[in-house]
Design an enzyme around this catalytic site. Sequence first.
Site, PDB file in Angstrom:
ATOM      1  N   MET A   1     -11.951   4.405  -0.625  1.00  0.00           N
ATOM      2  CA  MET A   1     -12.591   4.713   0.652  1.00  0.00           C
ATOM      3  C   MET A   1     -13.180   6.121   0.521  1.00  0.00           C
ATOM      4  O   MET A   1     -12.700   7.096   1.117  1.00  0.00           O
ATOM      5  CB  MET A   1     -11.566   4.625   1.805  1.00  0.00           C
TER       6      MET A   1
ATOM      7  N   MET B   1     -11.338  -5.963   5.365  1.00  0.00           N
ATOM      8  CA  MET B   1     -10.634  -4.955   6.140  1.00  0.00           C
ATOM      9  C   MET B   1     -10.372  -5.527   7.527  1.00  0.00           C
ATOM     10  O   MET B   1     -11.298  -5.837   8.276  1.00  0.00           O
ATOM     11  CB  MET B   1     -11.457  -3.675   6.243  1.00  0.00           C
TER      12      MET B   1
ATOM     13  N   ASP C   1      -6.545  -6.550   4.235  1.00  0.00           N
ATOM     14  CA  ASP C   1      -5.901  -5.233   4.285  1.00  0.00           C
ATOM     15  C   ASP C   1      -5.997  -4.646   5.691  1.00  0.00           C
ATOM     16  O   ASP C   1      -7.078  -4.392   6.193  1.00  0.00           O
ATOM     17  CB  ASP C   1      -6.647  -4.315   3.288  1.00  0.00           C
TER      18      ASP C   1
ATOM     19  N   HIS D   1      -8.245   1.039  -3.935  1.00  0.00           N
ATOM     20  CA  HIS D   1      -9.184   0.845  -2.819  1.00  0.00           C
ATOM     21  C   HIS D   1      -9.867   2.182  -2.547  1.00  0.00           C
ATOM     22  O   HIS D   1      -9.254   3.082  -1.960  1.00  0.00           O
ATOM     23  CB  HIS D   1      -8.381   0.357  -1.612  1.00  0.00           C
TER      24      HIS D   1
ATOM     25  N   SER E   1       0.846  -1.201   0.000  1.00  0.00           N
ATOM     26  CA  SER E   1       0.000   0.000   0.000  1.00  0.00           C
ATOM     27  C   SER E   1       0.878   1.247   0.000  1.00  0.00           C
ATOM     28  O   SER E   1       1.691   1.443   0.918  1.00  0.00           O
ATOM     29  CB  SER E   1      -0.892   0.034   1.242  1.00  0.00           C
TER      30      SER E   1
ATOM     31  N   ASP F   1      -4.576   3.463  -1.519  1.00  0.00           N
ATOM     32  CA  ASP F   1      -5.653   3.744  -0.561  1.00  0.00           C
ATOM     33  C   ASP F   1      -6.157   5.162  -0.790  1.00  0.00           C
ATOM     34  O   ASP F   1      -5.497   6.129  -0.412  1.00  0.00           O
ATOM     35  CB  ASP F   1      -5.138   3.569   0.869  1.00  0.00           C
TER      36      ASP F   1
ATOM     37  N   HIS G   1      -1.164  -1.261  -4.412  1.00  0.00           N
ATOM     38  CA  HIS G   1      -2.418  -0.929  -3.718  1.00  0.00           C
ATOM     39  C   HIS G   1      -2.445   0.553  -3.394  1.00  0.00           C
ATOM     40  O   HIS G   1      -1.528   1.080  -2.736  1.00  0.00           O
ATOM     41  CB  HIS G   1      -2.513  -1.747  -2.423  1.00  0.00           C
TER      42      HIS G   1
ATOM     43  N   MET H   1      -8.620   8.061  -0.058  1.00  0.00           N
ATOM     44  CA  MET H   1      -9.472   8.486   1.055  1.00  0.00           C
ATOM     45  C   MET H   1      -9.947   9.923   0.804  1.00  0.00           C
ATOM     46  O   MET H   1      -9.171  10.774   0.364  1.00  0.00           O
ATOM     47  CB  MET H   1      -8.680   8.429   2.363  1.00  0.00           C
TER      48      MET H   1
HETATM   49  C1  DX5 Z   1      -6.673   1.515   5.999  1.00  0.00           C
HETATM   50  C2  DX5 Z   1      -5.680   1.196   4.920  1.00  0.00           C
HETATM   51  C3  DX5 Z   1      -4.539   0.414   5.547  1.00  0.00           C
HETATM   52  C4  DX5 Z   1      -3.358   0.252   4.627  1.00  0.00           C
HETATM   53  C5  DX5 Z   1      -2.364  -0.742   5.200  1.00  0.00           C
HETATM   54  O1  DX5 Z   1      -7.706   2.269   5.490  1.00  0.00           O
HETATM   55  O2  DX5 Z   1      -6.317   0.452   3.889  1.00  0.00           O
HETATM   56  O3  DX5 Z   1      -5.032  -0.844   5.921  1.00  0.00           O
HETATM   57  O4  DX5 Z   1      -3.783  -0.182   3.417  1.00  0.00           O
HETATM   58  O5  DX5 Z   1      -1.919  -0.245   6.389  1.00  0.00           O
HETATM   59  P1  DX5 Z   1      -0.864  -1.051   7.315  1.00  0.00           P
HETATM   60  O6  DX5 Z   1      -0.266  -2.142   6.486  1.00  0.00           O
HETATM   61  O7  DX5 Z   1       0.136  -0.014   7.722  1.00  0.00           O
HETATM   62  O8  DX5 Z   1      -1.684  -1.590   8.442  1.00  0.00           O
HETATM   63 ZN    ZN Z   2      -6.492  -0.450   1.387  1.00  0.00          ZN
END
Ligand code: DX5
Ligand code: ZN
Length: 222
Positions: free
Chosen positions: A70, A139, A177, A68, A10, A37, A35, A39
């Site tokens: 969010m 998740m 994840d 992903h 990620s 993320d 990946h 947001m």
């Molecule tokens: C949360 C993110 C995290 C990220 C990974 O919204 O999706 O889960 O990808 O984070 P680590 O590997 O640092 O827990």
């Molecule tokens: Zn993610």
Amino acid sequence: MKRKVAIAPSLLAADFARLGEETRAITRAGADYIHLDIMDGHFVPPITMGADMLRAVKPFSNKPFDVHLMVSPAANHLKSFAEAGADMLTVHPEADWHIHRLLQNIKHLGKRAGLALNPGSGAEKAAPLLDLTDLILVMSVNPGFGGQPFLESQLEKIARLRRMIDESGKPILLEVDGGVNDETAKKIRAAGADILVAGTAIFQGGESAYAANIARLRGETP
Ligand code: DX5
Ligand code: ZN
């Protein structure tokens, strides 16, 4: 049977001032997916990156970009991320009123469709959607932040989804994840995951450590 897992680093945990170079580095280090993320500061508190950032880092890797979302409402963002280079678009049923139509729209854009389930959403949410889903993302933390501890409670959901997917006979990938590290990866692999997403556990020790960090998550001794 020892399941061979794929690793999706990620970029959330990468150096945001050097995201292109970091994308190239993890690709060279053995990443199977990239990946992202995304947001929006609404579905989750932080704001991270948009479609233009995906467009900017896309040339730095030949691996599939696993995006992903969010964001809410997710329907407003599918086209822009698809055009920016997403190969897979993963959405949350908690972030939109019409998850079935959302997955249909991703397929109409010619992309692989992912269904992300928050810790508070049961495996049964996936049951009516298996025909539209190429990937189910469990998740194992509440979304929004990297570096959180793995929620052991999600192991049972991972195992249950593994059984659901196997019984369906459909080529659906099971991705996990959040809080994935050397220790939790063992349990997640045993529960039947196909893809592990990790940020903190990979982007540590400097670029020269990325390959070993990735190998350990696969259960390989670097
Ligand atoms: C949360 C993110 C995290 C990220 C990974 O919204 O999706 O889960 O990808 O984070 P680590 O590997 O640092 O827990
Ligand atoms: Zn993610």
